[in-house]
Design an enzyme around this catalytic site. Sequence first.
Site, short mmCIF file in Angstrom:
data_model
loop_
_atom_site.label_atom_id
_atom_site.label_comp_id
_atom_site.label_asym_id
_atom_site.label_seq_id
_atom_site.Cartn_x
_atom_site.Cartn_y
_atom_site.Cartn_z
N CYS A 96 0.84 -1.19 0.00
CA CYS A 96 0.00 0.00 0.00
C CYS A 96 0.88 1.25 0.00
O CYS A 96 1.89 1.30 0.69
CB CYS A 96 -0.94 0.09 1.19
SG CYS A 96 -2.07 -1.27 1.33
N ARG A 112 4.16 -0.25 -4.78
CA ARG A 112 3.89 -0.80 -3.44
C ARG A 112 2.61 -1.63 -3.39
O ARG A 112 2.35 -2.33 -2.42
CB ARG A 112 3.76 0.35 -2.43
CG ARG A 112 4.99 1.20 -2.31
CD ARG A 112 4.75 2.32 -1.34
NE ARG A 112 4.61 1.80 0.00
CZ ARG A 112 5.62 1.60 0.83
NH1 ARG A 112 6.85 1.86 0.46
NH2 ARG A 112 5.41 1.11 2.04
N TRP A 129 -2.52 -2.84 -1.67
CA TRP A 129 -2.16 -4.25 -1.80
C TRP A 129 -3.00 -4.96 -0.77
O TRP A 129 -2.81 -4.78 0.43
CB TRP A 129 -0.66 -4.43 -1.52
CG TRP A 129 -0.19 -5.83 -1.76
CD1 TRP A 129 0.23 -6.37 -2.94
CD2 TRP A 129 -0.07 -6.88 -0.78
NE1 TRP A 129 0.59 -7.68 -2.77
CE2 TRP A 129 0.41 -8.03 -1.46
CE3 TRP A 129 -0.35 -6.99 0.58
CZ2 TRP A 129 0.64 -9.24 -0.81
CZ3 TRP A 129 -0.13 -8.19 1.23
CH2 TRP A 129 0.36 -9.30 0.52
N ASN A 152 -1.94 2.22 5.59
CA ASN A 152 -1.01 1.18 5.13
C ASN A 152 -0.61 0.38 6.36
O ASN A 152 -0.05 0.93 7.29
CB ASN A 152 0.23 1.85 4.50
CG ASN A 152 1.34 0.85 4.24
OD1 ASN A 152 1.08 -0.34 4.03
ND2 ASN A 152 2.57 1.33 4.24
N GLY A 153 -0.92 -0.90 6.37
CA GLY A 153 -0.58 -1.73 7.53
C GLY A 153 -1.70 -2.70 7.82
O GLY A 153 -2.59 -2.91 6.99
N GLU A 175 18.54 -16.92 -7.06
CA GLU A 175 18.08 -15.59 -7.47
C GLU A 175 17.52 -15.63 -8.90
O GLU A 175 16.50 -15.02 -9.19
CB GLU A 175 19.26 -14.60 -7.35
CG GLU A 175 18.99 -13.18 -7.80
CD GLU A 175 17.85 -12.47 -7.08
OE1 GLU A 175 17.29 -12.99 -6.10
OE2 GLU A 175 17.48 -11.38 -7.56
N LYS A 226 13.68 -14.65 -9.89
CA LYS A 226 13.36 -13.62 -10.89
C LYS A 226 12.38 -14.17 -11.91
O LYS A 226 11.41 -13.52 -12.26
CB LYS A 226 14.62 -13.14 -11.64
CG LYS A 226 15.59 -12.29 -10.89
CD LYS A 226 15.10 -10.90 -10.54
CE LYS A 226 14.38 -10.89 -9.23
NZ LYS A 226 15.11 -10.60 -8.04
N GLU A 232 8.78 -14.80 -10.32
CA GLU A 232 7.99 -13.66 -9.87
C GLU A 232 7.47 -12.78 -11.00
O GLU A 232 6.43 -12.18 -10.86
CB GLU A 232 8.70 -12.84 -8.80
CG GLU A 232 9.85 -12.01 -9.25
CD GLU A 232 10.46 -11.20 -8.11
OE1 GLU A 232 9.73 -10.73 -7.24
OE2 GLU A 232 11.69 -11.03 -8.11
N HIS A 254 19.62 -35.73 -5.69
CA HIS A 254 18.84 -36.16 -4.54
C HIS A 254 17.35 -35.89 -4.71
O HIS A 254 16.61 -35.81 -3.74
CB HIS A 254 19.37 -35.50 -3.27
CG HIS A 254 20.80 -35.84 -3.02
ND1 HIS A 254 21.20 -37.01 -2.45
CD2 HIS A 254 21.94 -35.17 -3.34
CE1 HIS A 254 22.52 -37.05 -2.40
NE2 HIS A 254 23.00 -35.94 -2.94
N LYS A 280 6.29 -4.17 -3.85
CA LYS A 280 7.73 -3.93 -3.74
C LYS A 280 8.22 -4.08 -2.31
O LYS A 280 9.25 -4.69 -2.07
CB LYS A 280 8.03 -2.52 -4.26
CG LYS A 280 9.50 -2.14 -4.21
CD LYS A 280 10.28 -2.90 -5.24
CE LYS A 280 11.75 -2.57 -5.22
NZ LYS A 280 12.53 -3.63 -5.88
O1 M6R Z 1 13.11 -4.53 0.63
P1 M6R Z 1 13.67 -5.87 0.96
O2 M6R Z 1 15.01 -6.10 0.36
O3 M6R Z 1 13.66 -6.17 2.42
O4 M6R Z 1 12.68 -6.89 0.27
C1 M6R Z 1 12.82 -8.27 0.43
C2 M6R Z 1 11.97 -9.02 -0.56
O5 M6R Z 1 10.62 -8.71 -0.40
C3 M6R Z 1 12.36 -8.71 -2.01
O6 M6R Z 1 13.71 -8.95 -2.24
C4 M6R Z 1 11.53 -9.56 -2.98
O7 M6R Z 1 11.85 -10.91 -2.84
C5 M6R Z 1 11.74 -9.08 -4.41
N1 M6R Z 1 10.47 -8.98 -5.09
C6 M6R Z 1 12.58 -10.00 -5.22
O8 M6R Z 1 12.75 -9.55 -6.52
#
Ligand code: M6R
Length: 611
Positions: free
Chosen positions: A2, A27, A73, A99-100, A484, A488, A491, A507, A606
């Site tokens: 949010c 956000r 969100w 927001n929260g 990673e 990527k 997501e 395994h 985000k």
């Molecule tokens: O702001 P932060 O680095 O704490 O965020 C952590 C994760 O939410 C963030 O890295 C998330 O996994 C990303 N969408 C990955 O691309």
Amino acid sequence: MCGIVAYIGHREACPIIIKGLKRLEYRGYDSAGVALLNGDLNVYKKKGKVSDLQAFIGDKDTHSHIGMGHTRWATHGEPNDSNAHPHYSSSGRIAIIHNGIIENYASLKTLLQSKGFTFYSDTDTEVFINLIEDIQNENNCTLEEAVRLALHEVVGAYAIVVLSKEEPNQLIAARKGSPLVIGVGKDEFFLASDATPIIEYTNEVVYVNDYEIVVIKDGKLNIKTREDVPTTPYIQTLQIELDSIEKGGYEHFMLKEIFEQPRSIHDSMRGRLVAASNHLVLGGFLEFEKKFVKAKRIIIVACGTSWHAGLVAEYLIEDLARIPVEVEYASEFRYRNPIIKEGDIVIAISQSGETADTLAAIELAKSKGATIFGICNVVGSSIARASDAGAYTHAGPEIGVASTKAFTAQVTALTLLAMMIGSKRGTIEDSKLRQLMIELENIPAKVEKALELNDKIVEISEEFKDAPNCLYLGRGYNFPVALEGALKLKEISYIHAEGYPAAEMKHGPIALIDENMPVVVIATRDSSYEKIVSNIQEVKARKGRIIAIVTEGDQVIPAMAEYVIEVPETSEILTPLVSVIPLQLLSYHIAVMRGCNVDQPRNLAKSVTVE
Ligand code: M6R
């Protein structure tokens, strides 16, 4: 999660709020809304993006100098028009954006319903505004007082803004656990979840602290604690350039941020590393040099991509500084009564500096006596402020939901940290340190070179864009890179992907491999090269389709892999900074080809400010 924005001043509020919401849309983007005060308190809200809200507002009369807006969100209640913020109180006299999460909303709602309050949404936020109204009715007090009393009743996290048509020259805001920044202009004020909606108008900002209430009335800013004690606003000047939060000609923020990496990595080292003069300094480290030198154990807490950077740091710190490192998901760490001993250091890594689980893990570690070292990108963020010391990554604003330049900046800062600890503990030879300093300085140029692979990666993406699954394998420093790469891809393109240490494949995951399974193997020339070549053979023997990331000039793997992507050679411990680049590009192009919304992938936000 949010985004909130508000304005009070001499300009038209609505365009400022809408523009601010667009900047905050990373956000959350399930629904959006605005409330504008002009005699009446008008709320316009709509399911969907800010552009849907804009279309809904159309040419309605939005004339007003006070207003607030929200991009959501969803937590409580599905994304629809009625759950969108702002929410009116039952009487329609006051409205809120939030927001929260209010954790005790259910009991409060039952109580308010028994008093005759009606609810039109499924949200915890509507409970919050009705609670404020109820308190105001019962105590016959000002809105400010009612908000203050309500804050004592709610349990959970919030950044809120409240408007009342009965007190029309006033904005009230408060925070606990969710970020809130005030922009201080000339005869005008802005409020937002981060500084991006503000910096176009002013770079003077105040970060609101937990349990503070902000009252902006008749051109004056007052901040008080929840106990009604006035505090003095600390005005900071931000250095963010407007260009850095715009797309600058790129189709997506993510692509821009991928291509910014030579510069952002350089910026992470600026002033900290000059190989020619043997200069290696990480400001925050100096404050805790003694603690780091004596540390028996380092625990790293983070989430998502930042957790992957933490895994790279585990290898780096154990290699260079010979201190045992544990890397923990913040969300697990905070709930499992971890053992923290005197002398332990906790490194918290976060791009946004607002991730709720990481913040809670810090609080827990602090309560058990640990020293907290924060690695954050957003200056003034909650995690940066909750840390005892730390280092900013200086990657510049990252807007794309998929983290790219933040990862390489985190790894760069963590490499500098590992080098510093190692050099102070005497666990790294001078000659090796010198060589690493030179190599690290050369990384931006090597990343630049890796970015030249873009066209080739477009071709490979075309070939694999329809795959339903994908496996990523790596060993050693490239194992976190495999994780990673897989994150990527899943997501932003919604393709199921798994990252594995290559040797673990036998395994279990090897059962998945057949002629339809793309397997991305990160196999740069390093100490486990021979081993990963064997793993590639194992995939090939089962007809898996191999895309190999190799070191320039590799003569062996091209004969085995269907596609080969050559990255520049560097020192083994710096490899992740280079080998991750093609994986970022691969996920980006596949997602674009599949028609996915790269910068705003479904269900994601985000910064995850709820647990
Ligand atoms: O702001 P932060 O680095 O704490 O965020 C952590 C994760 O939410 C963030 O890295 C998330 O996994 C990303 N969408 C990955 O691309």
